[in-house]
Design a protein around this motif. Structure first.
Motif, mmCIF file in Angstrom:
data_model
loop_
_atom_site.group_PDB
_atom_site.id
_atom_site.type_symbol
_atom_site.label_atom_id
_atom_site.label_comp_id
_atom_site.label_asym_id
_atom_site.label_seq_id
_atom_site.Cartn_x
_atom_site.Cartn_y
_atom_site.Cartn_z
ATOM 1 N N ALA A 26 0.842 -1.205 0.000
ATOM 2 C CA ALA A 26 0.000 0.000 0.000
ATOM 3 C C ALA A 26 0.874 1.251 0.000
ATOM 4 N N GLU A 27 1.937 1.242 0.795
ATOM 5 C CA GLU A 27 2.817 2.415 0.857
ATOM 6 C C GLU A 27 3.577 2.632 -0.447
ATOM 7 N N ILE A 28 4.103 1.563 -1.039
ATOM 8 C CA ILE A 28 4.888 1.766 -2.258
ATOM 9 C C ILE A 28 4.018 2.145 -3.446
ATOM 10 N N SER A 29 2.739 1.821 -3.377
ATOM 11 C CA SER A 29 1.855 2.126 -4.508
ATOM 12 C C SER A 29 1.374 3.576 -4.512
ATOM 13 N N GLU A 30 1.495 4.255 -3.383
ATOM 14 C CA GLU A 30 1.056 5.653 -3.314
ATOM 15 C C GLU A 30 1.857 6.504 -4.290
ATOM 16 N N GLY A 31 1.175 7.010 -5.292
ATOM 17 C CA GLY A 31 1.813 7.875 -6.271
ATOM 18 C C GLY A 31 2.709 7.167 -7.264
ATOM 19 N N ALA A 32 2.695 5.830 -7.278
ATOM 20 C CA ALA A 32 3.594 5.088 -8.160
ATOM 21 C C ALA A 32 3.010 4.859 -9.551
ATOM 22 N N PRO A 67 9.343 0.889 -7.466
ATOM 23 C CA PRO A 67 8.716 1.426 -6.253
ATOM 24 C C PRO A 67 9.310 0.878 -4.966
ATOM 25 N N LEU A 68 9.671 -0.407 -4.961
ATOM 26 C CA LEU A 68 10.309 -0.976 -3.766
ATOM 27 C C LEU A 68 11.673 -0.350 -3.528
ATOM 28 N N ARG A 69 12.462 -0.233 -4.589
ATOM 29 C CA ARG A 69 13.796 0.362 -4.466
ATOM 30 C C ARG A 69 13.701 1.796 -3.957
ATOM 31 N N VAL A 70 12.788 2.569 -4.525
ATOM 32 C CA VAL A 70 12.615 3.970 -4.116
ATOM 33 C C VAL A 70 12.190 4.042 -2.657
ATOM 34 N N TRP A 71 11.259 3.200 -2.248
ATOM 35 C CA TRP A 71 10.788 3.217 -0.861
ATOM 36 C C TRP A 71 11.937 2.901 0.085
ATOM 37 N N ILE A 72 12.738 1.885 -0.254
ATOM 38 C CA ILE A 72 13.870 1.503 0.598
ATOM 39 C C ILE A 72 14.880 2.640 0.695
ATOM 40 N N GLU A 73 15.166 3.284 -0.416
ATOM 41 C CA GLU A 73 16.116 4.402 -0.404
ATOM 42 C C GLU A 73 15.570 5.589 0.385
ATOM 43 N N GLU A 85 12.481 -4.924 6.467
ATOM 44 C CA GLU A 85 12.832 -6.293 6.093
ATOM 45 C C GLU A 85 11.903 -6.803 4.999
ATOM 46 N N CYS A 86 10.624 -6.527 5.122
ATOM 47 C CA CYS A 86 9.653 -6.969 4.130
ATOM 48 C C CYS A 86 9.966 -6.348 2.770
ATOM 49 N N ALA A 87 10.179 -5.043 2.738
ATOM 50 C CA ALA A 87 10.464 -4.365 1.471
ATOM 51 C C ALA A 87 11.752 -4.891 0.848
ATOM 52 N N GLU A 88 12.784 -5.092 1.658
ATOM 53 C CA GLU A 88 14.057 -5.604 1.142
ATOM 54 C C GLU A 88 13.892 -7.013 0.572
#
Length: 108
Positions: A26-32, A67-73, A85-88
């Motif tokens: 849900a978080e990574i999809s915001e605005g993606a 989106p996952l990479r951007v969120w992690i960064e 941990e989940c995102a990674e």
């Protein structure tokens, strides 16, 4: 649902690292964009009918990479270590899916 594990051979995520995957998606999809939102919607629909696992197709996994990479960064010091941990682990599983053409499995 108990803890959730993330797999895409040869990658195996940390024990139960996928537990917060719904919130992370849900978080990574915001605005993606619409493609990522469509993948997240499909995952949520699969979750509604699943009994012990869901699969993310390699083509959908490819759409989650950026989106996952951007969120992690963007969230290097997120106070929720399980989210990190989940995102990674999702990122690594998605990379494996793109590389080997096998789906990402979220298993509980």
């Amino acid at each position: 649902m108990g803890g959730i594990n993330i797999h895409c051979p040869p990658f195996v995520g940390r024990d139960k690292s996928g537990t917060p995957f719904e919130a992370v998606l849900a978080e990574i999809s915001e605005g993606a964009g619409s493609e990522v939102e469509s993948v997240v919607r499909a995952v949520n629909e699969a979750l509604e009918i699943a009994s012990d696992h869901i699969l993310i197709a390699p083509a959908d996994a490819a759409k989650l990479l950026d989106p996952l990479r951007v969120w992690i960064e963007r969230m290097p010091n997120d106070p929720r270590p399980l989210f990190s941990e989940c995102a990674e682990d999702l990122l690594e599983a998605c990379r494996a899916a793109v590389s080997n053409g096998r789906p990402v499995a979220l298993v509980w």
